[in-house]
Design a protein around this motif. Sequence first.
Motif, PDB file in Angstrom:
ATOM      1  N   PRO B 279    -103.174  48.345  10.497  1.00 52.90           N
ATOM      2  CA  PRO B 279    -104.468  47.905   9.969  1.00 52.90           C
ATOM      3  C   PRO B 279    -105.615  48.699  10.599  1.00 52.90           C
ATOM      4  O   PRO B 279    -105.495  49.195  11.722  1.00 52.90           O
ATOM      5  CB  PRO B 279    -104.535  46.435  10.389  1.00 52.90           C
ATOM      6  N   LYS B 284    -108.322  44.333  11.955  1.00 55.97           N
ATOM      7  CA  LYS B 284    -107.835  43.622  13.139  1.00 55.97           C
ATOM      8  C   LYS B 284    -108.875  42.620  13.628  1.00 55.97           C
ATOM      9  O   LYS B 284    -108.545  41.494  13.976  1.00 55.97           O
ATOM     10  CB  LYS B 284    -107.549  44.616  14.272  1.00 55.97           C
ATOM     11  N   ARG B 287    -109.065  39.695  10.954  1.00 53.49           N
ATOM     12  CA  ARG B 287    -107.904  38.813  10.788  1.00 53.49           C
ATOM     13  C   ARG B 287    -107.479  38.155  12.085  1.00 53.49           C
ATOM     14  O   ARG B 287    -106.991  37.041  12.093  1.00 53.49           O
ATOM     15  CB  ARG B 287    -106.741  39.591  10.163  1.00 53.49           C
ATOM     16  N   PHE B 288    -107.616  38.852  13.203  1.00 48.38           N
ATOM     17  CA  PHE B 288    -107.217  38.262  14.475  1.00 48.38           C
ATOM     18  C   PHE B 288    -108.457  38.040  15.328  1.00 48.38           C
ATOM     19  O   PHE B 288    -108.600  38.570  16.417  1.00 48.38           O
ATOM     20  CB  PHE B 288    -106.174  39.147  15.158  1.00 48.38           C
ATOM     21  N   LYS B 291    -108.651  37.164  19.122  1.00 52.42           N
ATOM     22  CA  LYS B 291    -108.235  38.070  20.198  1.00 52.42           C
ATOM     23  C   LYS B 291    -109.461  38.743  20.828  1.00 52.42           C
ATOM     24  O   LYS B 291    -110.334  39.224  20.121  1.00 52.42           O
ATOM     25  CB  LYS B 291    -107.288  39.148  19.664  1.00 52.42           C
ATOM     26  N   ALA B 293    -109.294  41.362  22.863  1.00 52.40           N
ATOM     27  CA  ALA B 293    -109.113  42.791  23.107  1.00 52.40           C
ATOM     28  C   ALA B 293    -107.974  43.331  22.260  1.00 52.40           C
ATOM     29  O   ALA B 293    -106.994  42.636  22.011  1.00 52.40           O
ATOM     30  CB  ALA B 293    -108.804  43.024  24.581  1.00 52.40           C
ATOM     31  N   HIS B 294    -108.122  44.538  21.774  1.00 54.00           N
ATOM     32  CA  HIS B 294    -107.027  45.235  21.099  1.00 54.00           C
ATOM     33  C   HIS B 294    -106.727  46.501  21.880  1.00 54.00           C
ATOM     34  O   HIS B 294    -107.628  47.209  22.326  1.00 54.00           O
ATOM     35  CB  HIS B 294    -107.399  45.568  19.658  1.00 54.00           C
ATOM     36  N   GLN B 295    -105.414  46.771  22.000  1.00 55.82           N
ATOM     37  CA  GLN B 295    -104.971  47.912  22.780  1.00 55.82           C
ATOM     38  C   GLN B 295    -105.299  49.240  22.084  1.00 55.82           C
ATOM     39  O   GLN B 295    -105.183  49.346  20.870  1.00 55.82           O
ATOM     40  CB  GLN B 295    -103.462  47.759  22.910  1.00 55.82           C
ATOM     41  N   PHE B 297    -104.357  53.412  22.517  1.00 56.36           N
ATOM     42  CA  PHE B 297    -103.661  54.491  23.223  1.00 56.36           C
ATOM     43  C   PHE B 297    -104.456  55.778  23.037  1.00 56.36           C
ATOM     44  O   PHE B 297    -104.718  56.170  21.906  1.00 56.36           O
ATOM     45  CB  PHE B 297    -102.248  54.694  22.673  1.00 56.36           C
ATOM     46  N   ASN B 311    -105.241  56.050  19.274  1.00 61.34           N
ATOM     47  CA  ASN B 311    -104.339  55.322  18.386  1.00 61.34           C
ATOM     48  C   ASN B 311    -104.632  53.826  18.426  1.00 61.34           C
ATOM     49  O   ASN B 311    -104.665  53.233  19.496  1.00 61.34           O
ATOM     50  CB  ASN B 311    -102.898  55.590  18.809  1.00 61.34           C
ATOM     51  N   GLY B 312    -104.877  53.236  17.249  1.00 65.16           N
ATOM     52  CA  GLY B 312    -105.209  51.817  17.172  1.00 65.16           C
ATOM     53  C   GLY B 312    -106.624  51.600  16.672  1.00 65.16           C
ATOM     54  O   GLY B 312    -107.069  50.474  16.527  1.00 65.16           O
TER      55      GLY B 312
END
Lengths: 445, 624
Positions: B279, B284, B287-288, B291, B293-295, B297, B311-312
């Motif tokens: 996504p 992100k 929908r979430f 949360k 924090a999102h990881q 990379f 990435n992400g």
Amino acid sequence: MTVKETIAAISTAHGKSAIGVIRVSGKNVLKIIKDFIGSELKPRFATNVKIREKSNALIDDVIVIYYKAPSSYTGEDMLEIQSHGNPITMDFILEQICDVYARLSKPGEFTERAFLNNKIDLVQAEAIADLINASHISASKAAMITLQGNFSKNIELLIEEVLALRANIEACINFPEDDSPDNSNKNNFNAINSLIAKLSKLIKSVDNGIVVNKTPTITIIGKPNVGKSSLANLLLGEQGSIVSSTPGTTRDALHHEVVLAKNNITIIDTAGLRKTSDSIELQGIEITKKSINTASLVLYVVDDSLGFDTEDKALIAENKINNYWVVNNKIDLTGADPTMIKISNVNHFNISTIQNLGTDNLKKKLSENSVPDDETTGTARLRHREHLKSCLENLYMALDCNNNLQLELVAEELRLAHVSLVAIMGGDVNEDLLDKIFSDFCIGK
Amino acid sequence: MKKFDVIVIGGGHAGCEAAHAAARANVSVALITMKHESIGQMSCNPAVGGIGKSHLAKEVDALDGLICKIADHSALQRRKLNASKGPAVQATRIQTCRDTYKSKMQQAIDAQKNLSVVEGMVSNIILDKEILQGVVMSDGSKVFAKTVVLTTGTFLGGKIHIGDKSFSAGRLGDNASNELENFFKKYGFSLGRLKTGTPPRILKSSIDYSLLEEQGSDKNKPCLSYMHDHYGQTPNIISEIPCHITYTNNETHKIIKDNQSLSPLYNGVIDSVGPRYCPSIEDKVERFYDKDAHQVFLEPETLSDKEIYPNGLSTCLPEDVQLSFLRTIKGLENCEITQPGYAIEYSYFDPRGLTKYLETKKIKNLFFAGQINGTTGYEEAAAQGIIAGINASCSVRNIEMWCPNRDQAYIGVMVDDLVTLGVTEPYRMFTSRAEHRLRLREDNADERLTAIGHKLGVVSSERLLSLKNKIQKIKAESKRLEEIKILPSSKVSSILEKKFNLKLKNVQTMKSLLKMSDIGYKDIQGLESFGKTINSDIGHLVAIQERYEGYLKRQDQEVSNILKTQNIKIPEQIIYNEIKGLSNEAKEKLSEVMPHTLGQASRISGITPAIISLLRIYIKKHSL
């Protein structure tokens, strides 16, 4: 778990009759003879055998005949067991055979094998197509219609639980770098154990025969004074002979057994549903709710002059009614056309019980929906039992693998368990899993 | 006049494998691409492999394809994923240097005999009375061939979105091929739209790494290609560069939320479907929402390492919003964007219009592979490419075409899913799609496919010999371990009891110990009577076989029973409308998919066991 390619079925019509025949076809026939009878059987000779329970109690005195391949109907080794025609006895014998040696045959499978082994000719084969098609529809209908509402709800809950656990484990396996859900060994242990407990309970109820309705039940519900009783009387009055019309356990739910399209059907007329604090009325509503749970089909009656309103919707949702048709009664007052339409997969009928408008249409649909007589409730029950038992087998294996910390093998066993449950209720093993993963977990490194 | 056996259109991951495979099979091949310098370009993140994906890549390698060898040669970081979870679900992933990958790929293509690269854009396909003749280039010149493999990725009708800007393109900086799309529309091919996205690229020198978590290679530096991890060759080594991990925070999310209406994903400009497993950051956050924090990379892009791929963070917000949310992230406070993130919408063909050999049902000798079939990912593309390349060469050589079955390879699972079920979102491989997951492992793709590849002419005899050596060693080690007996009262047995709580009741073999779930090859290597291993890598393979043996036997039994029906071929000339007893719905579905076997038919939604019975009877009755 092995694939049983030997098949068995009751091949006489259902119901109490003098003699019933069970047929078995396939490689395991010789094993059955060895284990049940002990001695060899001369092909095409009738032998008298006593069938006993594990406790050694006599179940039945039967005649068995062995047909050696290829000189049999299917061209394979076959065994014919002639027992007394009591459905309970026959189900018992079939269950013994299916536990170890064979699986229940699919509709038309004996004839299919006969054809594939060149035992019947092309002209006969033409007829098989229709036969298989018809009996397949009958079988799946019987399986669904004879299910008690409670039973299908329980299976659905089990599927949800298996799916949640699978989504959890598969997310860990397939997306190890994303924020994985908690997937401790202990969590899995608890989840699998909870599944095993619920499933065992369910299998017990199958063994006790309480998951299938002996006769399918149609429950009529709705708010007070919408015409439920007039509808019940209409269905009883003309459609067939009233077998019995006994008052229910309370004055508020009436059980009627009728014959509709050659099938026995129970029609339950219930107390009106509404919000109330009156204790006697509440009792009646409790009973109505119970009969919703055991119903194979619910007819939800609405007064057309009032329309299908939010309260109706709420009642349906609140009572978790899945399988229902809406009947808009009293169109004589509103002048609506006596038609049937489908709204998001639910049938809506416009009728008037007083003027007999649209009622033929409803009766026609009801008889189409009734259980066909070539599939017995016994066979439907056995089918469910087979699936549930193999599901249980897989869950125990999953527990073992989990104890051994072999997550990929736990996943494999759970996949197979899921496949077995889906065989009863329908669903897509792969797509449902991915849906669950992507809706529950934020994936996407 | 230019004349070839096979034309491959497109020089991406599908095109390279298709062209190279066909050339290895000794037919003449033209690879037509817009720019030679774009051959082997990694348009998305610079990594090969990962769960499910390395499985596909290793199968391509087992057929002597390019992707794994080249990834190994250009590795910046090598990791084994799921290392603690059992061999069937372990996977290798390699971060690659984008530039090295591309140039090594170009070298491999240029060095291959029978293979010529033609630069230019294809504008039309030449048909003469329904028979494929070749292609017309945009300058009007023609190239002729018996077969054509189309691997145009996102270039068909490609449209890029960044904020409120949108323009036609195949990839940022490359033209879309719109003329070709018109040809297929005219010919009645069923086209759909999908979208995918990519994150902004960041200038490395603008990142502050001092507080970020570093992630380097695994100690044993796994390789993707069997040439390097089993057959004794060593890959070209370039210097390693680690990845770093950082996280978004509530401030990041607030900026994204506040500007949501500027994202074409949310303001109604894009309505095509993107992948659920990849996504955008807009999705992100939406929908979430719970949360914090999102990881993210931070992956190196090239050896020279000027650019970083976060990435992400795929996004198509306006560039200034991208910059402002990036700068809320730890380590990126002063970052500079070198290329903005974008969403790309593109056309794909409904893959149900293909046979399992990836040949179109409408035009014989025309093959489709890669992203145009609705898939995503280099590995998915490469896997289809090699199948299409092999089959185009088979058609030229007049030998039977091939595609592995679902129990033979992930490639078989993917192709069967595509041609049977079609796609509703970009198709990516997950190991959960494979019902034979315990069999289809990273460690045995060569045992499953290399000999077949040799027969088809795409695998060299030397490579087949390497495989045979490996198999022979496995057998020898397996036999050796079977011959070492352990007596219940022996010294070894008391060690087993102490260490693993294992009480021997009767004589066991060293090999049978490997069946115990908690005893690995390393453990038995430490036992006194173990003796001398032939090779401990080989020993691990024996241990894997032992671990799954019971399961595979059980499956074999199921497979062989089911296969009898599953593998019954449905003749191509079957006319479903003539079959009595089939519902109209079944007739329609079967005519659309035209399944190759009863097994494939049974996987079409709504096709019941009863329908399969009817088909079986019909096929036999008419001795088709």
